[in-house]
Design an enzyme around this catalytic site. Structure first.
Site, mmCIF file in Angstrom:
data_model
loop_
_atom_site.group_PDB
_atom_site.id
_atom_site.type_symbol
_atom_site.label_atom_id
_atom_site.label_comp_id
_atom_site.label_asym_id
_atom_site.label_seq_id
_atom_site.Cartn_x
_atom_site.Cartn_y
_atom_site.Cartn_z
ATOM 1 N N CYS A 186 -2.394 -13.780 -4.508
ATOM 2 C CA CYS A 186 -2.127 -14.361 -3.191
ATOM 3 C C CYS A 186 -2.334 -15.874 -3.220
ATOM 4 O O CYS A 186 -2.442 -16.513 -2.188
ATOM 5 C CB CYS A 186 -2.997 -13.702 -2.127
ATOM 6 S SG CYS A 186 -4.755 -13.893 -2.427
ATOM 7 N N ASP B 199 -6.094 -6.519 -6.642
ATOM 8 C CA ASP B 199 -5.719 -7.411 -5.530
ATOM 9 C C ASP B 199 -6.829 -8.433 -5.283
ATOM 10 O O ASP B 199 -7.520 -8.382 -4.262
ATOM 11 C CB ASP B 199 -5.459 -6.562 -4.271
ATOM 12 C CG ASP B 199 -5.001 -7.413 -3.100
ATOM 13 O OD1 ASP B 199 -4.441 -8.503 -3.326
ATOM 14 O OD2 ASP B 199 -5.219 -6.992 -1.945
ATOM 15 N N ASP C 240 -15.541 -3.186 -4.931
ATOM 16 C CA ASP C 240 -15.588 -4.498 -4.265
ATOM 17 C C ASP C 240 -17.034 -4.994 -4.306
ATOM 18 O O ASP C 240 -17.959 -4.205 -4.436
ATOM 19 C CB ASP C 240 -15.112 -4.372 -2.810
ATOM 20 C CG ASP C 240 -14.636 -5.705 -2.230
ATOM 21 O OD1 ASP C 240 -13.414 -5.908 -2.129
ATOM 22 O OD2 ASP C 240 -15.489 -6.551 -1.894
ATOM 23 N N ARG D 262 0.845 -1.200 0.000
ATOM 24 C CA ARG D 262 0.000 0.000 0.000
ATOM 25 C C ARG D 262 0.874 1.241 0.000
ATOM 26 O O ARG D 262 0.600 2.215 -0.700
ATOM 27 C CB ARG D 262 -0.898 0.012 1.236
ATOM 28 C CG ARG D 262 -1.913 -1.089 1.221
ATOM 29 C CD ARG D 262 -2.795 -1.002 2.463
ATOM 30 N NE ARG D 262 -3.620 -2.191 2.518
ATOM 31 C CZ ARG D 262 -3.735 -2.976 3.582
ATOM 32 N NH1 ARG D 262 -3.107 -2.678 4.702
ATOM 33 N NH2 ARG D 262 -4.493 -4.042 3.534
ATOM 34 N N PHE E 103 -10.964 -4.748 -5.996
ATOM 35 C CA PHE E 103 -10.966 -5.703 -4.881
ATOM 36 C C PHE E 103 -10.449 -4.974 -3.639
ATOM 37 O O PHE E 103 -9.505 -5.381 -2.982
ATOM 38 C CB PHE E 103 -10.092 -6.929 -5.188
ATOM 39 C CG PHE E 103 -10.422 -7.625 -6.481
ATOM 40 C CD1 PHE E 103 -11.503 -8.495 -6.550
ATOM 41 C CD2 PHE E 103 -9.667 -7.404 -7.625
ATOM 42 C CE1 PHE E 103 -11.812 -9.147 -7.746
ATOM 43 C CE2 PHE E 103 -9.978 -8.042 -8.821
ATOM 44 C CZ PHE E 103 -11.045 -8.920 -8.881
#
Ligand code: SAH
Length: 396
Positions: A340, A300, A250, A212, A228
């Site tokens: 991830c 993300d 989101d 970030r 996201f």
């Protein structure tokens, strides 16, 4: 007498390198009748003692090693030593970032297979994810209490991976009093909001902290789309760093409500912020088709692959959103893109992003390679601990 696990010939190699997993297909014989989660002694075929770990009869990962030291017993004192080491190893990150939210225990990488603990202010949020962790519940929680007597302990083991271990999901207060939720914690001078009861996982994605800050270095005066966004971590940093406009997107309305509230409590310029409840796959296409362009896009997404069978589909998903995102970036703008999914390694992710650029008809340059924050270490013996990969791509 503990039960004995005897490995097949030559299957001791990974344990000799201190990798903590014994797979079911590497086991020749089980002597005794270990219960789920009980501590067993693991031996090589030639009789050498290798380690002491937790037996998990329902999982492919049949034993997770608690200790490679024959003289070390698995008890509260062992957990206290592991927890103390984990805290000591994080002091510098905590101090540098002025953090009151950080990962205290990162499972195998902290010598505690199947255990995750995040701290937010005075609350420890723990996940007991394996049969062994569940079996040691009392010893582990007592160890946490003895190391941090003043802290509240809340459990968020409401996750599907427990099923692979033959355990039911569970959640609740284990010790102390839980402050009203959502609560704030500090990260690099910002107040972030977390709901440890109903948020995702332990409540917040603190593994993205460094990323970030890096994203923020690209946004001054820019138009930023944070895809996201969850509770708006990247967007909050971007607003503080002087972005001209930030859109958080989101599917989760409660997460977006926290994103808005986070901007408010940090006294950021709300006129520059919008929160869009949408499916990012559709939203990006709409932006592309209507000619909306951004200087900076953050992508993300959640984990797309839980197992190898899902990896091909995951690759397609990653390529698709990266391609459409690049088509929405002004020439010379920047894409910060992450995966991830631990199963997707860094070279594969880079290849997917390269394919996405080709299909987008854009020229991309990787200008930075990113990873998880330092309070999410990767045990040298446990490369699986590396799961978060990111690329900063300048898109022409
Ligand atoms: N970037 C965030 C973490 C993202 S976690 C941070 O820094 O804190 C992934 C997020 O993707 C979750 O908030 C989830 O609600 C959201 N999500 C999952 N599928 C989605 C979809 N198809 N469209 C939009 N958001 C989605």
């Amino acid at each position: 007498m503990s039960a004995k696990i005897i490995l097949k010939k030559a299957r001791e190699k990974s344990l000799l390198r201190r990798h903590p997993w014994v797979f079911s297909n590497g086991i020749e014989q089980v002597e005794g009748q270990p219960q789920q989660g009980e501590t067993v002694e693991v031996y090589a075929k030639d009789g050498r003692w290798l380690g002491r770990g937790a037996y998990s009869p329902k999982s492919q990962i049949r034993v997770r090693i608690w200790t490679f030291e024959q003289t070390e017993t698995v008890d509260q004192a062992m957990f206290e030593r592991r927890i103390a080491r984990a805290q000591a190893g994080r002091e510098h990150v905590i101090e540098q970032g002025g953090l009151t939210g950080y990962r205290l225990i990162a499972g195998e990488s902290d010598g505690l297979p199947g255990i995750t603990v995040d701290r937010f202010e005075n609350v420890l949020v723990c996940q007991l994810l394996s049969a062994g962790a569940e079996y040691q519940r009392e010893a582990f929680i007592n160890a946490l209490r003895s190391q941090f007597p003043e802290l509240t302990i809340y459990e968020r083991s409401d996750v599907d991976v427990r099923k692979k271990e033959g355990l039911e999901p569970t959640q609740g207060l284990l010790h102390g009093e839980l402050p009203a939720q959502p609560m704030t914690f500090m990260e690099n001078g910002l107040k972030l909001l977390v709901d440890v009861v109903s948020g995702h996982k332990t409540g917040a994605y603190i593994d993205q902290r460094d990323n970030r800050a890096i994203a923020a270095s690209y946004v001054k005066g820019k138009r930023v789309l944070n895809c996201f966004s969850y509770t708006g971590g990247f967007g909050t940093y971007a607003l503080r760093a002087g972005a001209a406009e930030v859109i958080n997107a989101d599917v989760s309305a409660p997460a977006l409500a926290l994103a808005q509230q986070t901007a408010e409590i940090n006294q950021l310029d709300l006129s520059k912020l919008s929160n869009v409840e949408a499916d990012v796959f559709k939203l990006l296409r709409q932006y592309r088709d209507s000619g909306e362009q951004f200087d900076v896009i953050v992508l993300d997404p959640p984990k797309f692959a839980d197992n190898k069978a899902q990896l091909v589909g995951a690759c397609r998903g990653y390529k698709d959103i990266n391609m459409v995102a690049m088509q929405c970036i002004k020439p010379g703008g920047v894409l910060l893109t992450y995966s991830c999914s631990g199963l997707m390694d860094a070279p594969l992710f880079q290849k997917i992003v390269a394919d996405a650029a080709l299909d987008a008809g854009r020229d991309g340059q990787i200008v930075q390679k990113l990873t998880q924050a330092a309070d999410h270490p990767i045990g040298c013996a446990y490369p699986e601990g590396f799961y978060l990969k990111g690329l900063v791509v300048r898109v022409w």
